[in-house]
Motif scaffolding. Sequence first.
Motif, PDB file in Angstrom:
ATOM      1  N   LYS A 165       0.838  -1.184   0.000  1.00  0.00           N
ATOM      2  CA  LYS A 165       0.000   0.000   0.000  1.00  0.00           C
ATOM      3  C   LYS A 165       0.878   1.240   0.000  1.00  0.00           C
ATOM      4  CE  LYS A 165      -3.726   2.284   2.538  1.00  0.00           C
ATOM      5  NZ  LYS A 165      -4.592   2.240   3.742  1.00  0.00           N
ATOM      6  N   VAL A 166       0.563   2.180  -0.887  1.00  0.00           N
ATOM      7  CA  VAL A 166       1.362   3.397  -1.019  1.00  0.00           C
ATOM      8  C   VAL A 166       0.905   4.413   0.020  1.00  0.00           C
ATOM      9  CG1 VAL A 166       1.994   5.274  -2.573  1.00  0.00           C
ATOM     10  CG2 VAL A 166       1.695   2.964  -3.475  1.00  0.00           C
ATOM     11  N   GLU A 167       1.872   4.943   0.761  1.00  0.00           N
ATOM     12  CA  GLU A 167       1.575   5.982   1.741  1.00  0.00           C
ATOM     13  C   GLU A 167       1.445   7.321   1.009  1.00  0.00           C
ATOM     14  OE1 GLU A 167       0.914   5.537   4.844  1.00  0.00           O
ATOM     15  OE2 GLU A 167       1.345   3.373   4.820  1.00  0.00           O
ATOM     16  N   LEU A 168       0.292   7.985   1.163  1.00  0.00           N
ATOM     17  CA  LEU A 168       0.019   9.230   0.452  1.00  0.00           C
ATOM     18  C   LEU A 168       0.142  10.413   1.395  1.00  0.00           C
ATOM     19  CD1 LEU A 168      -3.126   8.093  -1.602  1.00  0.00           C
ATOM     20  CD2 LEU A 168      -0.711   7.920  -2.224  1.00  0.00           C
ATOM     21  N   GLU A 169       0.688  11.495   0.859  1.00  0.00           N
ATOM     22  CA  GLU A 169       0.824  12.734   1.603  1.00  0.00           C
ATOM     23  C   GLU A 169       0.682  13.905   0.630  1.00  0.00           C
ATOM     24  OE1 GLU A 169       5.717  12.790   1.504  1.00  0.00           O
ATOM     25  OE2 GLU A 169       4.640  12.386   3.373  1.00  0.00           O
ATOM     26  N   PRO A 170       0.428  15.115   1.117  1.00  0.00           N
ATOM     27  CA  PRO A 170       0.265  16.262   0.202  1.00  0.00           C
ATOM     28  C   PRO A 170       1.537  16.520  -0.597  1.00  0.00           C
ATOM     29  CG  PRO A 170      -0.619  16.773   2.367  1.00  0.00           C
ATOM     30  CD  PRO A 170       0.103  15.464   2.506  1.00  0.00           C
ATOM     31  N   VAL A 171       1.390  16.607  -1.918  1.00  0.00           N
ATOM     32  CA  VAL A 171       2.525  16.820  -2.821  1.00  0.00           C
ATOM     33  C   VAL A 171       2.121  17.855  -3.856  1.00  0.00           C
ATOM     34  CG1 VAL A 171       4.056  15.763  -4.518  1.00  0.00           C
ATOM     35  CG2 VAL A 171       3.354  14.452  -2.514  1.00  0.00           C
ATOM     36  N   ALA A 208      -0.179   1.520 -13.225  1.00  0.00           N
ATOM     37  CA  ALA A 208      -0.103   0.948 -11.881  1.00  0.00           C
ATOM     38  C   ALA A 208       0.080   2.040 -10.828  1.00  0.00           C
ATOM     39  CB  ALA A 208       1.043  -0.059 -11.811  1.00  0.00           C
ATOM     40  N   ILE A 209       0.903   3.057 -11.127  1.00  0.00           N
ATOM     41  CA  ILE A 209       1.107   4.145 -10.175  1.00  0.00           C
ATOM     42  C   ILE A 209      -0.176   4.953 -10.008  1.00  0.00           C
ATOM     43  CG2 ILE A 209       2.370   6.293  -9.777  1.00  0.00           C
ATOM     44  CD1 ILE A 209       4.764   5.044 -11.183  1.00  0.00           C
ATOM     45  N   ALA A 210      -0.870   5.214 -11.122  1.00  0.00           N
ATOM     46  CA  ALA A 210      -2.136   5.961 -11.028  1.00  0.00           C
ATOM     47  C   ALA A 210      -3.153   5.192 -10.189  1.00  0.00           C
ATOM     48  CB  ALA A 210      -2.679   6.219 -12.431  1.00  0.00           C
ATOM     49  N   THR A 211      -3.238   3.888 -10.387  1.00  0.00           N
ATOM     50  CA  THR A 211      -4.170   3.076  -9.598  1.00  0.00           C
ATOM     51  C   THR A 211      -3.793   3.088  -8.123  1.00  0.00           C
ATOM     52  OG1 THR A 211      -4.570   1.638 -11.506  1.00  0.00           O
ATOM     53  CG2 THR A 211      -5.155   0.770  -9.343  1.00  0.00           C
ATOM     54  N   ALA A 212      -2.486   3.015  -7.825  1.00  0.00           N
ATOM     55  CA  ALA A 212      -2.030   3.044  -6.432  1.00  0.00           C
ATOM     56  C   ALA A 212      -2.367   4.367  -5.757  1.00  0.00           C
ATOM     57  CB  ALA A 212      -0.524   2.786  -6.371  1.00  0.00           C
ATOM     58  N   HIS A 213      -2.537   5.446  -6.548  1.00  0.00           N
ATOM     59  CA  HIS A 213      -2.907   6.751  -6.007  1.00  0.00           C
ATOM     60  C   HIS A 213      -4.406   7.004  -6.093  1.00  0.00           C
ATOM     61  CE1 HIS A 213       1.426   7.465  -6.348  1.00  0.00           C
ATOM     62  NE2 HIS A 213       1.262   8.524  -5.595  1.00  0.00           N
ATOM     63  N   ASN A 214      -5.192   5.948  -6.364  1.00  0.00           N
ATOM     64  CA  ASN A 214      -6.639   6.083  -6.519  1.00  0.00           C
ATOM     65  C   ASN A 214      -6.988   7.064  -7.639  1.00  0.00           C
ATOM     66  OD1 ASN A 214      -7.126   4.376  -4.223  1.00  0.00           O
ATOM     67  ND2 ASN A 214      -6.687   6.113  -2.900  1.00  0.00           N
TER      68      ASN A 214
END
Length: 383
Positions: free
Chosen positions: A231-237, A355-361
């Motif tokens: 699971k990718v940890e998301l933060e403000p970017v 895959a990256i886009a999916t991991a970021h919803n």
Amino acid sequence: MSATPVVPAEAGSGSSTAGASLVNWRPRLTVRLRLTLSYALLLVVAGGVVAVIIYAVMRFVPNYPLTAANPRDVGPVATRGEILDLVVKLSAYAMALLAVIGMAGGWIIAGRMLRPLQEITAAARLAASGSLDHRIGLGGRPDEFTELSDTFDEMLERLERSFTQYRRFAANASHELRTPHTVMKTMLEVAIADPDHQDVRELASRLHETNQRGIDIVEALLALASLGNRKVELEPVDLAEVARRAVEELRPEAEAAGVTLTVDLQQTVVAGNETLLRQLIVNLGQNAIRHNLPSGGTAKLTVRPGGRLTVENTGEVLEPSMVATLTEPFARRGRLAQRPGRQGGHGLGLALVAAIATAHNGTLTLTPGTPGGLTASVTLQPA
């Protein structure tokens, strides 16, 4: 004193296994049999309730000798006790008959109701054996069984598509990983066979290029695998700032390929992983540069508020059917992208972007450009 017989280990073991099997054995009650017994029991209980009510009502019959209403009618008249005995006897016969009717009718009704479940079970057995190309296609009125059948058919379709993609991916990955090693082996064998007529600098350069291609493929495969397993940890970017740094990395390749790279960046903060988003933008940029016109091509990267990222490039005219396959690993167009003076792709760039886009919803949309080229749009969730 009698001696105790010694039982061989094998015999004892076999006896123990047989004994355990007998202890663990349980009679198998199928759903059809249980439904049949339930129907029969329900009828018997209902008949018993009716018999009890009749018996209770008959208890109010007067307990004195009954006479006929017409004195001329002469004959035996039943007493209350005799009537109650007859009620009990007939009730017993009626409940036995109801039990038989319940068993026979319940067996037939349960069989008809459970027939769709047998079809689903047969399809599940076929799927378990590896056959995924069949469908149940259960007809009739919509009910729980048709809903289960449609869901199962949808699952089979998705599994078949996934396994087909997996087999194609495995075959392509095997080919792509084998190709650099085969090329290096051939070059080395030629150099060993005729060492005096070899340009060492050219040979080293080609070996380095081929080896780097193998490294890129392995790294892309590892990146795809890691995205699918964590699971990718998301933060403000700040997406615009990440794109600005990625463009600086892309400019040397764009200049070497004769592609004019322009940007239009507006600040937008998204929920994401900075490293993965930079990889997403770099991959989209490399795809726009490497799949461009032979000379004088353009590529434009745009970032808009709301987490919208767009990369447009000129290039050859693409059919929509081909565009739909570009996110599959080792897409044919990606593997054939190499031109003189340009670095070729290995067909994993857009697959990694997806895959990256999916991991970021988020979502990735690919559309053919006008009159040619490709437009890649990524929408990410605002922070």
